[in-house]
Structures are given as structure tokens and as C-alpha cells.
Design an enzyme around this catalytic site. Structure first.
Site, mmCIF file in Angstrom:
data_model
loop_
_atom_site.group_PDB
_atom_site.id
_atom_site.type_symbol
_atom_site.label_atom_id
_atom_site.label_comp_id
_atom_site.label_asym_id
_atom_site.label_seq_id
_atom_site.Cartn_x
_atom_site.Cartn_y
_atom_site.Cartn_z
ATOM 1 N N PRO A 139 5.581 -4.649 -5.681
ATOM 2 C CG PRO A 139 3.823 -4.399 -4.167
ATOM 3 C CD PRO A 139 5.307 -4.232 -4.299
ATOM 4 C CD GLU A 179 2.002 0.608 3.355
ATOM 5 O OE1 GLU A 179 1.691 0.820 2.179
ATOM 6 O OE2 GLU A 179 1.434 -0.246 4.073
ATOM 7 N NE ARG A 238 11.002 -26.232 -11.391
ATOM 8 C CZ ARG A 238 10.758 -26.923 -12.491
ATOM 9 N NH1 ARG A 238 11.027 -26.383 -13.674
ATOM 10 N NH2 ARG A 238 10.257 -28.133 -12.455
ATOM 11 C CG ASP A 250 9.226 -27.244 -16.374
ATOM 12 O OD1 ASP A 250 8.667 -28.326 -16.140
ATOM 13 O OD2 ASP A 250 10.074 -26.736 -15.632
HETATM 14 C C1 21W Z 1 2.277 -4.909 -0.703
HETATM 15 C C2 21W Z 1 4.013 -3.568 0.223
HETATM 16 C C3 21W Z 1 1.494 -3.768 -0.870
HETATM 17 C C4 21W Z 1 3.223 -2.436 0.064
HETATM 18 C C5 21W Z 1 -0.665 2.574 -1.644
HETATM 19 C C6 21W Z 1 0.021 2.948 -0.524
HETATM 20 C C7 21W Z 1 7.128 -7.904 -3.613
HETATM 21 C C8 21W Z 1 4.865 -8.134 -3.984
HETATM 22 C C9 21W Z 1 5.885 -7.692 -3.068
HETATM 23 C C10 21W Z 1 3.537 -4.812 -0.154
HETATM 24 C C11 21W Z 1 1.964 -2.539 -0.463
HETATM 25 C C12 21W Z 1 5.419 -8.665 -5.161
HETATM 26 C C13 21W Z 1 -0.684 0.966 -0.231
HETATM 27 C C14 21W Z 1 3.350 -9.137 -6.100
HETATM 28 C C15 21W Z 1 3.425 -8.123 -3.916
HETATM 29 C C16 21W Z 1 5.759 -7.044 -1.745
HETATM 30 C C17 21W Z 1 4.389 -6.038 0.022
HETATM 31 C C18 21W Z 1 1.105 -1.321 -0.627
HETATM 32 C C19 21W Z 1 -0.926 -0.370 0.356
HETATM 33 N N1 21W Z 1 -1.098 1.338 -1.422
HETATM 34 N N2 21W Z 1 4.674 -9.167 -6.225
HETATM 35 N N3 21W Z 1 -0.047 1.939 0.340
HETATM 36 N N4 21W Z 1 2.736 -8.629 -4.991
HETATM 37 N N5 21W Z 1 4.567 -6.743 -1.239
HETATM 38 N N6 21W Z 1 0.289 -1.112 0.527
HETATM 39 O O1 21W Z 1 2.791 -7.704 -2.942
HETATM 40 O O2 21W Z 1 6.753 -6.754 -1.121
HETATM 41 S S1 21W Z 1 7.101 -8.599 -5.139
#
Ligand code: 21W
Length: 261
Positions: free
Chosen positions: A95, A122, A160, A175
Site C-alpha cells: 500500500p 502487516e 495481455r 484498450d
Molecule cells: C494492507 C498490509 C494494509 C498492511 C498502519 C499500521 C499490496 C495492497 C497490498 C496490507 C496494511 C496493494 C495498519 C493496494 C493494498 C497489500 C495488505 C496496514 C493497518 N496501518 N495495493 N497498520 N492496497 N495489502 N494495516 O492493500 O499487501 S499492493
């Protein structure tokens, strides 16, 4: 020699979703790309095959340990080198990464392979990121349960576009986002459905008329629904024909709006 994806994941079976189904499934069978998974559990040295531990500093959840991940990445790198894959990058789906878009997909496609780390819990120990990761990528501003689905989104978007994957060689270029335009509306039989007819342009048989209508719909919908994309097609990038088609779309749209009231 085809493009090689090596994915580090605790859930290798999830990747059946792309290697077994649809266009990505057929492309995998035809060896247009390779996809191999590496489970960090196979790179642990304790009886419990532990890959995660509690975060330093406390707080909720668990963190993936650097050791098993680094060993898995090194094994994947070694395999890629023996396969003659020389242009490669190690990507961590997270994220905190840069937002994936069409331009990134095209750039990553210039390489000959990718090593992709999908995280769980996490996230992963920061030292693993600094030591081994070239790029961090996110697929959007919403929360997933792990990196696997994100990795599959990235792989699907790259596969693709590979030669001979889509039946029609023109499809990938038509696309959306290639031209920063949304798609035009599609219709198939029956010609009248529940009293609703197919636009007359599409049944006219006049291909100049059909192409003009489709371009006009694409321009109009992008203007209405995705002002952010439309802004990328600045005034000067629009042809005289496109400007005229959009003017006509707006005129019709405003008339329809007034009719409703
Ligand atoms: C989602 C792991 C949220 C950790 C602060 C501390 C990969 C992803 C992922 C994930 C948290 C992508 C927190 C868009 C996504 C992924 C798993 C944080 C709460 N905040 N692209 N702890 N969204 N997500 N957890 O979630 O691995 S690419």
C-alpha cells in the site's frame, strides 16, 4: 525465451487463478510467459517453518521476517540468471508503493523478467526492502488482505499486452488508457431488447459513420466520467474532428438533461 515471473508468496495456489483460466491461462500453456512461485516457508530453518514475528515497538499484527524472504529472492534471482533473464527487477506490492498505471505496465514490459514479492500480515521487515527491493507498487487506495491479488493484477496487465496473447493483434492497442480514452458502448443481438434499440449508426453498415460515433462516445464518456483522464488530452492534443465530435456530444447531452426536467 519468454518473460519470466517469479513470485515470492505464502499462498502459491492462488496463482492458479491466472495460470489456469482465460487468456492468461492459455498464454501460460503456450509458454508465452513463465510463472514460478517460491514459498518463504521452504527457506526457514526451524521446525515450525516460522516466517513472521511480533513487531519491535509493539502494536497489532505480525511482520514477515527478512531471512526467509531474502533467501527466496536470492534463489529466484539465481534461477532467472541461469535462464538467461538479464534485465530484471524485484518488485514489492504494498500500500506504500507508487500507484500502478498503464505507463508503468509498459515500462515494466521492457524487462525480461520480474521477481515479485507478495506480502501478508502487516508487511515485511524494512531491512528486506532496503536490501532487495527495486520498486514498491500499489494497485490503488483501498485495503487488501495481502499482496497476491495485487501481484496477479500486475501480471495480468503485462501478459495481455504480450505478442499473440489476444486473438486480435489490435485489441491491446485499442484498450482504454493507451489513448487516455474510455471505451465506447457495446451492443449485440437482439437489435431491439425490451423496447430499447441499438443506436442506428451501428446498424447503418457505414464504417466511417460507425467509427465517428464510437470516437464521439469515447470522448463524451471520458469528459463526463473521468475529467482526470480527459485533462491528459489537452486542447492541443485534440484533432479538429475530435473537438467537433465532443462539441456535438455536449450539445446532445445538454438537450437530454433539459428534457428530463
Ligand atoms: C494492507 C498490509 C494494509 C498492511 C498502519 C499500521 C499490496 C495492497 C497490498 C496490507 C496494511 C496493494 C495498519 C493496494 C493494498 C497489500 C495488505 C496496514 C493497518 N496501518 N495495493 N497498520 N492496497 N495489502 N494495516 O492493500 O499487501 S499492493
Amino acid at each position: 525465451m519468454s518473460f519470466e515471473f517469479d513470485v515470492i508468496t505464502l499462498f502459491p495456489e492462488m496463482f492458479d487463478a491466472i495460470t489456469k483460466y482465460g487468456v492468461t491461462g492459455r498464454a501460460w500453456e503456450r509458454q508465452i510467459y513463465g510463472l514460478h512461485t517460491w514459498n518463504p516457508r521452504d527457506f526457514t530453518n526451524n521446525n515450525h517453518r516460522t516466517v513472521d514475528d511480533r513487531p519491535y515497538g509493539g502494536g497489532p499484527g505480525m511482520v514477515m521476517m527478512a531471512g526467509p524472504l531474502e533467501e527466496a529472492i536470492v534463489a529466484a534471482r539465481t534461477k532467472q540468471i541461469t535462464y538467461g533473464i538479464d534485465k530484471t527487477k524485484v518488485i514489492y506490492l504494498s500500500p506504500q508503493g507508487q500507484l500502478l498505471d498503464h505507463k508503468m505496465v509498459v515500462e515494466l514490459s521492457q524487462l525480461s523478467g520480474l521477481i515479485i514479492l507478495s506480502g501478508r500480515y502487516e508487511g515485511v521487515d524494512e531491512r528486506l526492502i532496503t536490501r532487495q527491493i527495486d520498486e514498491e507498487i500499489s494497485i490503488g487506495d483501498y485495503v487488501l488482505s495481502g499482496g497476491e491479488l495485487a501481484a496477479m493484477v500486475l501480471i495480468d496487465s503485462m501478459v495481455r499486452r504480450m505478442p499473440n496473447v489476444l486473438g486480435d493483434p489490435e485489441s491491446a492497442n485499442q484498450d482504454s488508457f493507451v489513448s487516455n480514452l474510455l471505451d465506447y458502448p457495446h451492443y449485440t443481438r437482439p437489435e431491439v431488447y425490451q423496447g430499447d434499440s441499438v443506436p442506428e449508426e451501428l446498424v447503418s453498415g457505414d464504417h466511417v459513420k460507425i467509427n465517428r460515433w464510437r470516437l464521439q462516445q469515447a470522448l463524451g464518456r471520458t469528459w463526463l466520467r473521468r475529467p482526470d483522464l480527459f485533462a491528459l488530452r489537452t486542447e492541443c492534443k485534440m484533432t479538429i474532428e475530435e473537438k467537433e465530435l465532443l462539441r456535438e456530444f455536449k450539445e446532445t447531452y445538454e438537450t437530454k438533461q433539459n428534457d428530463v426536467k
